[in-house]
Design a protein around this motif. Structure first.
Motif, short mmCIF file in Angstrom:
data_model
loop_
_atom_site.label_atom_id
_atom_site.label_comp_id
_atom_site.label_asym_id
_atom_site.label_seq_id
_atom_site.Cartn_x
_atom_site.Cartn_y
_atom_site.Cartn_z
N GLN A 169 -2.14 -6.52 -2.61
CA GLN A 169 -2.54 -5.66 -1.11
C GLN A 169 -1.71 -3.71 -0.93
OE1 GLN A 169 -5.52 -6.39 0.48
NE2 GLN A 169 -5.59 -4.18 1.48
N GLY A 170 -0.70 -3.97 -1.16
CA GLY A 170 0.65 -2.78 -1.42
C GLY A 170 0.29 -1.87 -1.74
N ALA A 171 0.51 -1.88 -3.01
CA ALA A 171 -0.27 -0.82 -4.49
C ALA A 171 -2.02 -0.51 -3.57
CB ALA A 171 -0.57 -1.75 -5.46
N ILE A 172 -2.56 -0.90 -2.68
CA ILE A 172 -3.83 -0.20 -2.77
C ILE A 172 -3.76 0.58 -1.87
CG2 ILE A 172 -6.23 -1.31 -1.57
CD1 ILE A 172 -6.44 -3.93 -3.73
N THR A 173 -3.10 -0.27 -1.00
CA THR A 173 -3.33 0.71 0.74
C THR A 173 -2.06 1.85 0.47
OG1 THR A 173 -3.03 -1.46 1.90
CG2 THR A 173 -1.97 0.56 3.07
N ARG A 174 -1.08 1.79 -0.80
CA ARG A 174 -0.44 2.45 -0.80
C ARG A 174 -0.91 3.94 -1.23
NH1 ARG A 174 5.03 -1.03 -1.69
NH2 ARG A 174 5.89 -0.62 1.06
N THR A 175 -2.11 3.65 -2.33
CA THR A 175 -2.83 4.40 -3.32
C THR A 175 -3.95 5.35 -2.41
OG1 THR A 175 -2.14 3.19 -5.19
CG2 THR A 175 -4.82 4.84 -5.53
N ALA A 176 -4.76 4.17 -1.87
CA ALA A 176 -5.29 5.14 -0.67
C ALA A 176 -4.79 5.80 0.29
CB ALA A 176 -6.32 4.06 0.24
N ALA A 177 -3.73 5.70 0.60
CA ALA A 177 -2.27 6.46 2.00
C ALA A 177 -2.14 7.74 0.86
CB ALA A 177 -1.23 5.93 2.32
N TRP A 178 -1.96 7.51 -0.43
CA TRP A 178 -1.79 8.85 -0.89
C TRP A 178 -3.13 9.78 -1.53
CZ3 TRP A 178 -3.64 10.74 -5.83
CH2 TRP A 178 -2.73 11.92 -6.68
N VAL A 179 -3.52 9.21 -1.56
CA VAL A 179 -5.47 10.18 -1.54
C VAL A 179 -5.52 10.73 -0.18
CG1 VAL A 179 -7.70 9.93 -1.89
CG2 VAL A 179 -6.42 8.50 -3.65
N ASN A 180 -5.30 10.15 0.85
CA ASN A 180 -5.40 10.75 1.78
C ASN A 180 -4.11 11.13 2.48
OD1 ASN A 180 -7.39 10.68 4.63
ND2 ASN A 180 -5.46 9.10 5.56
N MET A 181 -3.25 11.43 1.76
CA MET A 181 -2.05 12.28 2.83
C MET A 181 -2.83 13.70 1.66
SD MET A 181 0.28 13.32 3.93
CE MET A 181 1.21 12.06 4.56
N ASP A 250 0.60 -1.16 -14.78
CA ASP A 250 1.74 -1.75 -13.64
C ASP A 250 1.17 -1.88 -12.47
OD1 ASP A 250 3.74 -1.80 -15.72
OD2 ASP A 250 3.41 0.63 -15.38
N ILE A 251 -0.10 -1.18 -11.75
CA ILE A 251 0.18 -1.10 -10.49
C ILE A 251 -1.90 -2.08 -10.37
CG2 ILE A 251 -0.55 -0.04 -8.69
CD1 ILE A 251 1.40 1.87 -9.34
N GLY A 252 -2.05 -3.10 -9.38
CA GLY A 252 -3.63 -4.00 -9.72
C GLY A 252 -4.50 -2.74 -8.76
N VAL A 253 -4.76 -1.86 -8.81
CA VAL A 253 -5.57 -0.84 -8.27
C VAL A 253 -7.40 -1.12 -8.43
CG1 VAL A 253 -6.58 1.07 -7.05
CG2 VAL A 253 -4.05 0.38 -7.71
N PRO A 254 -8.19 -1.81 -6.94
CA PRO A 254 -9.57 -1.32 -7.86
C PRO A 254 -10.16 -0.54 -8.66
CG PRO A 254 -9.41 -2.15 -5.59
CD PRO A 254 -8.53 -1.33 -6.06
N ASP A 255 -10.63 -0.44 -9.26
CA ASP A 255 -11.67 0.63 -10.56
C ASP A 255 -11.85 1.69 -10.06
OD1 ASP A 255 -11.46 -0.62 -12.66
OD2 ASP A 255 -13.00 -1.09 -12.94
N ARG A 256 -12.51 1.38 -8.76
CA ARG A 256 -13.39 2.82 -8.04
C ARG A 256 -12.31 3.35 -7.37
NH1 ARG A 256 -17.31 1.06 -3.15
NH2 ARG A 256 -17.37 3.83 -2.88
N LEU A 257 -11.29 3.31 -7.04
CA LEU A 257 -10.51 3.59 -6.19
C LEU A 257 -9.05 4.46 -7.36
CD1 LEU A 257 -8.98 4.55 -4.04
CD2 LEU A 257 -7.32 2.06 -4.13
#
Length: 361
Positions: A169-181, A250-257
């Motif tokens: 969950q942390g990796a997903i949130t941080r990846t999304a926040a990076w895109v947004n930022m 090393d980071i579990g993130v959904p394919d679409r994200l």
């Protein structure tokens, strides 16, 4: 290290460089380099710690201001919500805040004509800072640091801890926040004096990107840096600073994200190479795609959000009931109250205003 500072001689010579971009992307290294070459980082600075042993290059006053504004906006430092930009902008747009920042900048320009302001929170408030700089007659410039999203997220996971008890969950949130930022920062710095610098380039040979900035932004401190300062930067910048080199494996993130993050990275690389209208339109398309993907995720999670709100409300009621003052009668043990004859108990209730209604005759 020497600092080429002194009283301002004219407003036209004033320069302020904002080092922006996601945290853990090399912003501290860039700010520290510019400071070492003679630009002024307003004092005092945030104290170095284990997550950034060579220092953050962040003015304490700026960090405290941004923390205050984010709290008032209900926005996090790394917030993945597209609407967070509107909330932050609304909070920082008041006259009192603009006056406060302008007054602080004037104090700093009394020390030096060339300032460096760096804080990962700054991207939320670039409009505020630009307006304040304009009031001071200063030229604003923006350096956005680029580092692959996997390395940014991996570094945050390593130094700031994993969110979600070891889950992804942390990796997903941080990846999304990076895109947004990053997409917002690109949009907010358009039509301004700006540059995009790869963190890897800074570590490999800092002289090329930094002296290019000195020329592009007309930074006297950088263009006329002394040999002793240049040598100090060579000691300051260490390739081992790139301590995390994570990949998507090393980071579990959904394919679409993951696909959206990769497309964002490629677009920013293109902006750094050639800042054209075409690549800007690509960034606009990616921002729209991200907003749509985030709205979809919110819709999926709506039931969870409602359930959490109900749980929080129930807990608040329970806590309020537990903390509510109890009457004197309530504090008397039930066994003792039972020893009082019913008629006497009714009279006592009447005296204290707690008489129970009588049933039908």
């Amino acid at each position: 290290m020497s600092e080429h500072s002194g009283p301002s001689t004219s407003a036209g010579s004033r320069r302020i460089v904002f080092v922006v971009g996601s945290g853990r992307s090399g912003t501290s290294t860039m700010a520290g380099t510019l400071r070492t070459l003679g630009m002024h980082v307003p004092q005092p600075e945030v104290v170095a710690d284990a997550t950034n042993p060579k220092g953050f290059g962040e003015p304490r006053w700026v960090v405290d201001l941004h923390a205050e504004l984010l709290q008032r906006s209900n926005v996090q430092v790394s917030d993945a919500r597209p609407r967070a930009w509107l909330d932050a902008g609304t909070t920082s747009g008041d006259h009192a805040t603009r006056e406060r920042v302008t007054a602080w900048l004037e104090e700093q320009f009394a020390v030096s004509d060339e300032l460096v302001v760096k804080d990962p929170r700054a991207a939320w408030f670039l409009g505020l800072w630009r307006a304040a700089a304009d009031r001071c007659g200063a030229t604003s410039s923006y350096v956005t640091m680029l580092r692959p999203v996997t390395e940014v997220v991996g570094s945050k996971q390593a130094y700031y801890g994993r969110m979600g008890a070891g889950s992804d969950q942390g990796a997903i949130t941080r990846t999304a926040a990076w895109v947004n930022m990053m997409l917002h920062t690109e949009r907010a710095t358009r039509d301004q004096q700006r540059a995009f610098v790869h963190y890897g380039d800074l570590l490999d040979d800092w002289t090329q990107p930094v002296f290019a900035l000195g020329e592009a932004f007309d930074l006297t401190s950088v263009r006329t840096a002394m040999a002793v300062d240049i040598a100090e930067v060579h000691r300051f910048i260490d390739p081992s600073l790139r301590r995390v080199t994570a990949t998507w494996d090393d980071i579990g993130v959904p394919d679409r994200l993951r696909e959206l993050a990769d497309a964002t990275w490629q677009a920013l690389v293109e902006v750094a190479r050639d800042d054209t209208d075409e690549v800007r339109r690509r960034c606009d398309e990616l921002r729209e795609a991200y907003a749509a993907q985030y709205a979809e995720a919110e819709a999926f999670a709506h039931s969870t959000v409602v359930a959490q709100r109900r749980t929080a409300a129930a807990e608040a009621r329970r806590q309020a009931a537990a903390e509510a003052p109890r009457s004197g009668a309530d504090r008397v043990p039930h066994a003792v109250r039972a020893m009082v004859p019913p008629a006497a108990r009714q009279k006592l209730r009447k005296v204290v205003g707690r008489e129970r209604p009588q049933g039908p005759a």
